[in-house]
Design an enzyme around this catalytic site. Structure first.
Site, short mmCIF file in Angstrom:
data_model
loop_
_atom_site.label_atom_id
_atom_site.label_comp_id
_atom_site.label_asym_id
_atom_site.label_seq_id
_atom_site.Cartn_x
_atom_site.Cartn_y
_atom_site.Cartn_z
N ASN A 9 -31.60 23.37 8.50
CA ASN A 9 -30.38 23.32 7.70
C ASN A 9 -30.24 24.68 7.03
OD1 ASN A 9 -28.35 22.85 5.87
ND2 ASN A 9 -29.52 21.39 4.61
N TRP A 10 -29.34 25.50 7.57
CA TRP A 10 -29.24 26.87 7.06
C TRP A 10 -28.45 26.96 5.76
CZ3 TRP A 10 -28.10 30.05 12.22
CH2 TRP A 10 -29.19 29.86 13.09
N LYS A 11 -27.83 25.86 5.36
CA LYS A 11 -27.05 25.80 4.10
C LYS A 11 -26.04 26.94 4.05
CE LYS A 11 -30.88 23.42 1.99
NZ LYS A 11 -31.57 23.03 0.78
N HIS A 97 -26.25 15.02 2.27
CA HIS A 97 -27.30 15.88 1.71
C HIS A 97 -27.22 15.85 0.19
CE1 HIS A 97 -29.64 19.39 0.64
NE2 HIS A 97 -30.22 19.27 1.82
N GLU A 99 -27.37 18.06 -1.95
CA GLU A 99 -26.51 19.10 -2.54
C GLU A 99 -25.05 18.68 -2.47
OE1 GLU A 99 -28.23 22.24 -0.23
OE2 GLU A 99 -30.09 21.97 -1.35
N GLU A 169 -35.46 13.03 1.72
CA GLU A 169 -35.58 14.30 1.02
C GLU A 169 -35.61 14.07 -0.49
OE1 GLU A 169 -34.05 17.77 3.58
OE2 GLU A 169 -32.30 16.88 2.65
N GLY A 175 -36.04 22.95 -1.99
CA GLY A 175 -35.89 24.33 -2.44
C GLY A 175 -36.76 24.72 -3.62
N SER A 214 -39.05 21.47 0.90
CA SER A 214 -40.12 22.46 0.89
C SER A 214 -41.14 22.26 2.01
CB SER A 214 -40.81 22.50 -0.48
OG SER A 214 -39.87 22.89 -1.47
N GLY A 235 -34.93 23.58 5.24
CA GLY A 235 -33.99 24.55 4.69
C GLY A 235 -34.58 25.94 4.77
N GLY A 236 -35.18 26.40 3.67
CA GLY A 236 -35.68 27.77 3.56
C GLY A 236 -36.49 28.24 4.75
P1 PGA Z 1 -35.85 23.21 1.75
O1 PGA Z 1 -34.50 22.39 1.99
O2 PGA Z 1 -36.66 23.13 3.00
O3 PGA Z 1 -35.39 24.60 1.45
O4 PGA Z 1 -36.54 22.56 0.58
C1 PGA Z 1 -34.52 21.20 2.72
C2 PGA Z 1 -33.15 20.60 2.78
O5 PGA Z 1 -32.41 20.66 1.79
O6 PGA Z 1 -32.75 20.04 3.81
#
Ligand code: PGA
Length: 255
Positions: A9-11, A97, A99, A169, A175, A214, A235-236
């Protein structure tokens, strides 16, 4: 056999140029991997989704979107429909998600409309659920997960265990660099498997349940080894081809 699905997930990261470069690196590296049943997806921002699709064409990587609208078309300024996404070969979509729930006020019933529309349009919805730190501290984790699933999956029927993915999640792990512990992941995924089996019978036994929050090349081996963890939403660590590839390689140990 355990199912594994690794999705990036590149956000709101990567310009179109950067996204294309990243997609090319991941795609080239994935082509070198031995054949396996693991599924891989990348979910870039909308501005680069088409060029990323072109860059991964011919590899086994699936193209995913980070969001969608539930209507086919119409006066919804700023939104993207599943019909538009299907037309550029997008096959999966992240829905709900945390966010989007937090910053864009998405409710469980809106999320339910999106899951339903995605299934109707032949997409693979990746439904994200998870509790906040306050909810965990107040011992409400499973109450929250139950509500998110009860409403998010209301009136949803499945014909095939490959039609839906759940991503657990915990919001406090996203994050932050602090992933859930092995015990916490194990407890949540065992609960989720039980819920899904109750909800979808045999199909629920093999639906993929990803862990997200994470997840990195450093902790992936331990987390992915857990029985009811069928991959990760990353994500990251999905923004660098090397770390994303390491996680993919670890997942191949457990199929
Ligand atoms: P993260 O994000 O790996 O940066 O914690 C995961 C996500 O939000 O899908």
């Amino acid at each position: 056999m355990k199912k594994m699905f690794i999705a990036g997930n590149w956000k709101m990261n990567t310009t179109a140029t950067q996204a294309k470069e990243l997609a090319c690196s991941i795609s080239e590296a994935v082509k070198q991997l031995p054949d396996s049943s693991i599924q891989i997806a990348v979910c870039p921002p909308f501005t680069s989704i088409q060029s990323v699709g072109e860059a991964i064409a011919g590899s086994k990587i699936i193209l995913g979107a980070q969001n969608c609208h539930f209507k086919d078309k119409g006066a919804f300024t700023g939104e993207i429909s599943l019909e538009m996404l299907a037309n550029i070969n997008c096959k999966a979509v992240i829905i709900g998600h945390s966010e989007r729930r937090t910053y864009f006020f998405e409710t469980d019933s809106l999320i339910n409309q999106k899951v339903s529309a995605a299934l109707t349009a032949g997409f693979l919805p990746i439904l994200c659920i998870g509790e906040t730190l306050d909810e965990r501290r107040a011992n409400q984790t499973f109450e929250i997960l139950r509500r998110q699933l009860d409403i998010g999956l209301e009136n949803i029927t499945l014909n095939n265990p490959d039609d839906l993915v759940i991503a657990y999640e915990p919001v406090w792990a996203i994050g932050t660099g602090i992933a859930a512990t092995i015990e916490q992941v194990e407890e949540a995924h065992t609960w989720l498997r039980h819920y899904l089996t109750g909800r979808f019978d045999e199909i629920g036994e093999t639906l993929a349940i990803q862990y997200g929050g994470s997840l990195t090349a450093e902790n992936a081996d331990d987390i992915l080894s857990i029985a009811d963890v069928n991959g990760g939403l990353i994500g990251g660590a999905s923004l660098k081809a090397d770390s994303f590839l390491s996680i993919i390689r670890f997942s191949m140990k457990y199929i």
